[in-house]
Enzyme design. Structure first.
Site, PDB file in Angstrom:
ATOM      1  N   HIS A 476       0.749  -1.198   0.109  1.00 14.22           N
ATOM      2  CA  HIS A 476      -0.115  -0.117  -0.085  1.00 14.22           C
ATOM      3  C   HIS A 476       0.918   1.113  -0.020  1.00 14.22           C
ATOM      4  CE1 HIS A 476      -3.183  -2.775   2.156  1.00 14.22           C
ATOM      5  NE2 HIS A 476      -2.939  -3.103   0.724  1.00 14.22           N
TER       6      HIS A 476
HETATM    7  C1  LIG Z   1      -1.520  -7.589  -4.361  1.00 15.74           C
HETATM    8  C2  LIG Z   1      -2.122  -6.209  -3.609  1.00 15.74           C
HETATM    9  C3  LIG Z   1      -3.567  -6.336  -3.114  1.00 15.74           C
HETATM   10  C4  LIG Z   1      -4.090  -5.067  -2.776  1.00 15.74           C
HETATM   11  N1  LIG Z   1      -5.216  -5.308  -2.391  1.00 15.74           N
HETATM   12  C5  LIG Z   1      -5.830  -3.920  -1.423  1.00 15.74           C
HETATM   13  C6  LIG Z   1      -7.116  -4.126  -1.061  1.00 15.74           C
HETATM   14  O1  LIG Z   1      -7.660  -5.121  -0.711  1.00 15.74           O
HETATM   15  N2  LIG Z   1      -7.648  -2.826  -0.644  1.00 15.74           N
HETATM   16  C7  LIG Z   1      -7.237  -1.711  -0.847  1.00 15.74           C
HETATM   17  O2  LIG Z   1      -7.745  -0.607  -0.624  1.00 15.74           O
HETATM   18  N3  LIG Z   1      -5.994  -1.669  -1.664  1.00 15.74           N
HETATM   19  C8  LIG Z   1      -5.219  -2.661  -2.067  1.00 15.74           C
HETATM   20  N4  LIG Z   1      -4.065  -2.543  -2.994  1.00 15.74           N
HETATM   21  C9  LIG Z   1      -3.458  -1.106  -2.973  1.00 15.74           C
HETATM   22  C10 LIG Z   1      -4.319  -0.729  -4.520  1.00 15.74           C
HETATM   23  O3  LIG Z   1      -4.019  -1.721  -5.432  1.00 15.74           O
HETATM   24  C11 LIG Z   1      -3.720   0.521  -4.472  1.00 15.74           C
HETATM   25  O4  LIG Z   1      -4.258   1.336  -3.406  1.00 15.74           O
HETATM   26  C12 LIG Z   1      -4.837   1.032  -5.848  1.00 15.74           C
HETATM   27  O5  LIG Z   1      -4.583   0.269  -6.999  1.00 15.74           O
HETATM   28  C13 LIG Z   1      -4.237   2.643  -5.995  1.00 15.74           C
HETATM   29  O6  LIG Z   1      -4.766   3.140  -7.087  1.00 15.74           O
HETATM   30  P1  LIG Z   1      -4.221   4.253  -7.942  1.00 15.74           P
HETATM   31  O7  LIG Z   1      -5.078   4.591  -9.028  1.00 15.74           O
HETATM   32  O8  LIG Z   1      -3.788   5.392  -7.391  1.00 15.74           O
HETATM   33  O9  LIG Z   1      -3.054   3.603  -8.489  1.00 15.74           O
HETATM   34  P2  LIG Z   1      -2.842   2.411  -9.747  1.00 15.74           P
HETATM   35  O10 LIG Z   1      -3.910   1.763  -9.644  1.00 15.74           O
HETATM   36  O11 LIG Z   1      -1.467   1.702  -9.682  1.00 15.74           O
HETATM   37  O12 LIG Z   1      -2.870   3.303 -11.105  1.00 15.74           O
HETATM   38  C14 LIG Z   1      -2.024   4.042 -11.566  1.00 15.74           C
HETATM   39  C15 LIG Z   1      -1.926   4.025 -13.126  1.00 15.74           C
HETATM   40  O13 LIG Z   1      -0.800   5.174 -13.628  1.00 15.74           O
HETATM   41  C16 LIG Z   1      -0.298   4.541 -14.472  1.00 15.74           C
HETATM   42  N5  LIG Z   1       1.209   5.275 -14.675  1.00 15.74           N
HETATM   43  C17 LIG Z   1       2.216   4.927 -13.908  1.00 15.74           C
HETATM   44  N6  LIG Z   1       3.179   5.837 -14.469  1.00 15.74           N
HETATM   45  C18 LIG Z   1       2.866   6.478 -15.468  1.00 15.74           C
HETATM   46  C19 LIG Z   1       3.248   7.420 -16.467  1.00 15.74           C
HETATM   47  N7  LIG Z   1       4.424   7.887 -15.907  1.00 15.74           N
HETATM   48  N8  LIG Z   1       2.532   7.925 -17.470  1.00 15.74           N
HETATM   49  C20 LIG Z   1       1.243   7.556 -17.680  1.00 15.74           C
HETATM   50  N9  LIG Z   1       0.472   6.534 -16.650  1.00 15.74           N
HETATM   51  C21 LIG Z   1       1.320   6.062 -15.609  1.00 15.74           C
HETATM   52  C22 LIG Z   1       0.013   3.125 -14.264  1.00 15.74           C
HETATM   53  O14 LIG Z   1       0.365   2.350 -15.262  1.00 15.74           O
HETATM   54  C23 LIG Z   1      -1.416   2.672 -13.593  1.00 15.74           C
HETATM   55  O15 LIG Z   1      -2.274   2.331 -14.621  1.00 15.74           O
HETATM   56  C24 LIG Z   1      -3.467  -3.823  -3.198  1.00 15.74           C
HETATM   57  C25 LIG Z   1      -2.126  -3.783  -3.588  1.00 15.74           C
HETATM   58  C26 LIG Z   1      -1.705  -5.026  -3.963  1.00 15.74           C
HETATM   59  C27 LIG Z   1      -0.327  -4.864  -4.739  1.00 15.74           C
END
Ligand SMILES: Cc1cc2nc3c(=O)[nH]c(=O)nc-3n(C[C@H](O)[C@H](O)[C@H](O)COP(=O)(O)OP(=O)(O)OC[C@H]3O[C@@H](n4cnc5c(N)ncnc54)[C@H](O)[C@@H]3O)c2cc1C
Lengths: 541, 144
Positions: A476
């Site tokens: 996380h």
């Molecule tokens: C195994 C696992 C289990 C999890 N289980 C839970 C759970 O049960 N409950 C919970 O609350 N959280 C959980 N999490 C955490 C959760 O996955 C994250 O909090 C959440 O996905 C974050 O969302 P986000 O949109 O901020 O980032 P992400 O979902 O990581 O999305 C970010 C996006 O930005 C894109 N990106 C990155 N760099 C660039 C760039 N330079 N240019 C353009 N695009 C870019 C990426 O490709 C990605 O698609 C878990 C994580 C893991 C690894």
């Protein structure tokens, strides 16, 4: 200045839940939205085919493409992309493809506690958030409806709610009921963990069919993933540019963001113009983009007048414990976790040691040991054959239990991520370099959760439990672009707007001042929905 | 005409049609019979129904290596001599059937996902990773 290659009123970098949810809401409110995503776009069927072709490949990233232009860390090889420069390793995993990391999340969808927003005031530790639980409460409700969260309103989760869960709670597994009987009257209150998994058909997606594979991949789409909101955004007119890696944010003379620069998989470059810009690339990539954006008018990177971009990197340090129960509990049927202990997240002891939450896993020994494959290999290596082999497998796996705790980690400015300009990825973008160290508070959390695990398993009745070594990653990723009112001590304001650049917004857990012990994503989603109005206002700025 | 080094069955037939002659298979050492391999597998795996199509994949992978092939010949012809080589081979065959995987050129490969014996041994109708029933089926222990 050359014409940008693309433009939109609102440019959102990152198609994970943080970016996609805001994009959907903004597009539905009529805004012209462009989502820019580093990774490829795949369908669920493609991911499933990859998964079935090699079910044990690189958990939990196996079903997803390894795009050399959008590398990401994995548990299997935490050093392949990330450069570990600190005393301790930060072995988190995330995905880079359209939809982001919720493709492989577990879907636990908890709210932070009121006290989590006031850690400094109540316990003299860390920071207070510049907003309170009450400020966020309506947005938590909206986020629960958006993601589709099933929960039991009768459970005490340490918070008050102003509306119901949109779905009834997940039916408990046979194993959960065994734990329930064992823990009745104990200090550990078992609850149905609120989760973004459909228990009835919801928002056009099916109800859970118990694949037991939430991580790495839900075969039915009953588990929420952000592809849902990418598609909602598209139906409302938003455009998606994938295979487009943003690596630079350019600031004009008016201190506003003028364009973002990107690279394509072949290394060629382009720019995107807009009126408001949102970075939602998760808590490694968002600060890295900002720190890579060095220019004459931003010598320390974009949005970094506080010097805090990339600092206060946090996780939920993790401890897993597994054992053989005295009686069969029949794990591996139903979602990967259904119940948990949450009342270990609150108490006046928090000044001394971290809050933690214990998830009761429904995976047998699962990823803790690689079961059931390793269990089966073990019996075969012992020379078992025929009926004796199949009996041993069934008798053992049916009694495998595993529980695991996420613990709170305090913000430490020395725990940080920076771009390493000397070491670059396949398309020439600096790789992330992490300096990281667990403090005594974290080690006390590991000890406390280990003791609780022993106690819980003793009540269930098991052989002597085994514990994971040291500190595992909860994955996380939080901190790195702290939210606060004072521009000197925070990167974004309470509306998630950069203190330095009025048309730049940051979405995601990077803005968390502290992380509590609740999984972060529901809070990410609530903050994204709350930021929609300020982003729209910035268009007229 | 000359027939290429490793003709496919179709090429052989085409060649024999073209020349009007019946080609005789080269007198290499006979293949390990699938039926023998299946009988051996059944003896090792015990109670489960084994699919010969899947067995053919495992057999092909095992006999690609001449040493393993010789060990397999000996196990089938002479039975278990108690040697380490035979014990290893038996373990390899059992792992193939239980996990549905095998090794090809040193790389792991999947012969079958859903018909690996491990799911049967665990009492599962359907493997992990697939839809396995209606919401809530997991509230009671398995019946099979
Ligand atoms: C195994 C696992 C289990 C999890 N289980 C839970 C759970 O049960 N409950 C919970 O609350 N959280 C959980 N999490 C955490 C959760 O996955 C994250 O909090 C959440 O996905 C974050 O969302 P986000 O949109 O901020 O980032 P992400 O979902 O990581 O999305 C970010 C996006 O930005 C894109 N990106 C990155 N760099 C660039 C760039 N330079 N240019 C353009 N695009 C870019 C990426 O490709 C990605 O698609 C878990 C994580 C893991 C690894």
């Amino acid at each position: 200045m050359a014409e940008p290659d693309h433009s939109a009123d609102i440019v959102i970098v990152g198609s994970g839940v943080a970016g996609a949810l805001a994009a959907a809401e903004l597009a539905e409110r009529g805004a012209d939205v462009l989502i820019v995503e580093a990774g490829p776009r795949i369908t669920r069927d493609q991911a499933l085919a990859t998964y079935y072709d090699n079910p044990s490949r690189n958990w939990p990233s196996g079903p997803y493409p390894d795009a050399p232009y959008a590398p990401r860390p994995s548990y299997a090889d935490p050093d392949a992309y990330v450069i570990q420069a600190g005393e301790d390793r930060f072995a988190a995993s995330y995905e880079r493809l359209v939809g982001g990391t919720t493709w492989h999340w577990e879907a636990t969808s908890l709210r932070l506690l009121p006290s989590d927003f006031r850690l400094r005031s109540e316990f003299g530790l860390g920071e207070d958030w510049p907003i309170t639980y009450d400020d966020l409460e309506p947005w938590y409700g909206a986020a629960e409806r958006a993601l589709g969260v099933a929960g039991d309103p009768a459970d005490d989760l340490g918070v008050t709610r102003s509306d119901d869960y949109p779905m009834p709670p997940m039916p408990l597994s046979y194993m959960d009921r065994q734990f329930g009987t064992a823990l009745a009257g104990s200090p550990y209150v078992q609850v149905t963990t609120p989760a973004a998994r459909n228990t009835v058909p919801y928002a056009g997606r099916l109800a859970c069919c118990g694949s037991n594979s939430c991580t790495p991949l839900c075969p039915s789409g009953a588990k929420y993933d952000a592809l849902t909101h990418v598609e909602v955004a598209e139906r409302a007119g938003a455009r998606v540019l994938h295979d487009t890696v943003v690596h630079r944010v350019a600031i004009g003379d008016d201190r506003r963001v003028s364009t973002v620069g990107f690279k394509r998989p072949d290394g060629s470059e382009g720019t995107i113009g807009g009126r408001a810009f949102v970075l939602a690339a998760h808590a490694f990539e968002t600060p890295k983009i900002m720190l890579m954006s060095r220019a004459e008018n931003t010598p320390d990177g974009v949005g970094n007048s506080s010097g805090l971009v990339g600092r206060n990197l946090m996780d939920h340090p993790y401890k897993a414990t597994w054992a053989i129960a005295d009686h069969p509990v029949w794990p591996m049927r139903g979602p990967m976790t259904i119940t948990s202990i949450e009342n270990t997240r609150w108490g006046d002891w928090r000044a001394e040691r971290p809050a933690f939450r214990v998830a009761i896993y429904n995976l047998g020994w699962g990823w803790a040991t690689g079961a059931p494959v390793t269990t089966i290999n073990g019996f075969i290596d012992q020379g078992l054959e025929g009926e004796a082999l199949s009996q041993a497998i069934r008798e053992t796996v049916s009694r495998q239990v595993m529980i695991a705790s996420l613990t709170e980690q305090l913000p430490d400015p020395d725990n940080r991520i920076v771009p390493d300009f000397e070491q670059r990825d396949a398309i020439g973008i600096p790789r992330p370099k992490i300096t990281y160290r667990f403090d005594d508070y974290t080690h006390r959390g590991m000890a406390a959760s280990e003791a609780a695990h022993e106690d819980i398993l003793a009540r269930l009745g098991t052989d002597p439990p085994r514990h994971s070594n040291g500190v595992l990653a909860g994955s996380h990723i939080m901190g790195t672009c702290k939210m606060g009112r004072d521009p000197q001590t925070a990167v974004v304001d309470p509306d998630l707007r950069s203190h330095d650049h009025p048309n730049l917004f940051l979405l995601g857990s990077s803005v968390f001042p502290t992380g509590g012990a609740a999984n972060p994503t529901l809070t990410i989603a609530a903050l994204s929905l709350r930021a929609v109005e300020p982003i729209l206002e910035a268009l007229s700025g | 005409m000359t027939v290429r080094a490793s003709p496919t069955r179709r090429q052989v037939i085409l060649a024999s049609v073209a020349t009007g002659a019946l080609l005789v298979a080269p007198p290499a050492k006979a293949q390990v019979a699938l039926a023998d391999f299946m009988a051996l597998s059944q003896q090792l795996a015990g109670p489960w129904d084994l699919d010969p199509d899947i067995g053919a994949t495992y057999l092909r992978a095992l006999t690609a290596d001449p040493t393993t092939r010789a060990t397999l010949d000996s196990l089938i012809d002479q039975g278990d001599d108690g040697s380490d080589a035979i014990a290893d081979l038996k373990r390899t065959i059992l792992k193939q059937w239980y996990l549905g995987t095998y090794e090809e050129d040193g790389q792991p490969a999947v012969a079958t996902f859903e018909r690996a014996l491990m799911w049967r041994a665990l009492g599962f109708e359907q493997p992990i990773g697939t839809c396995r029933g209606l919401t809530g089926y997991w509230s009671e222990p398995p019946t099979n």
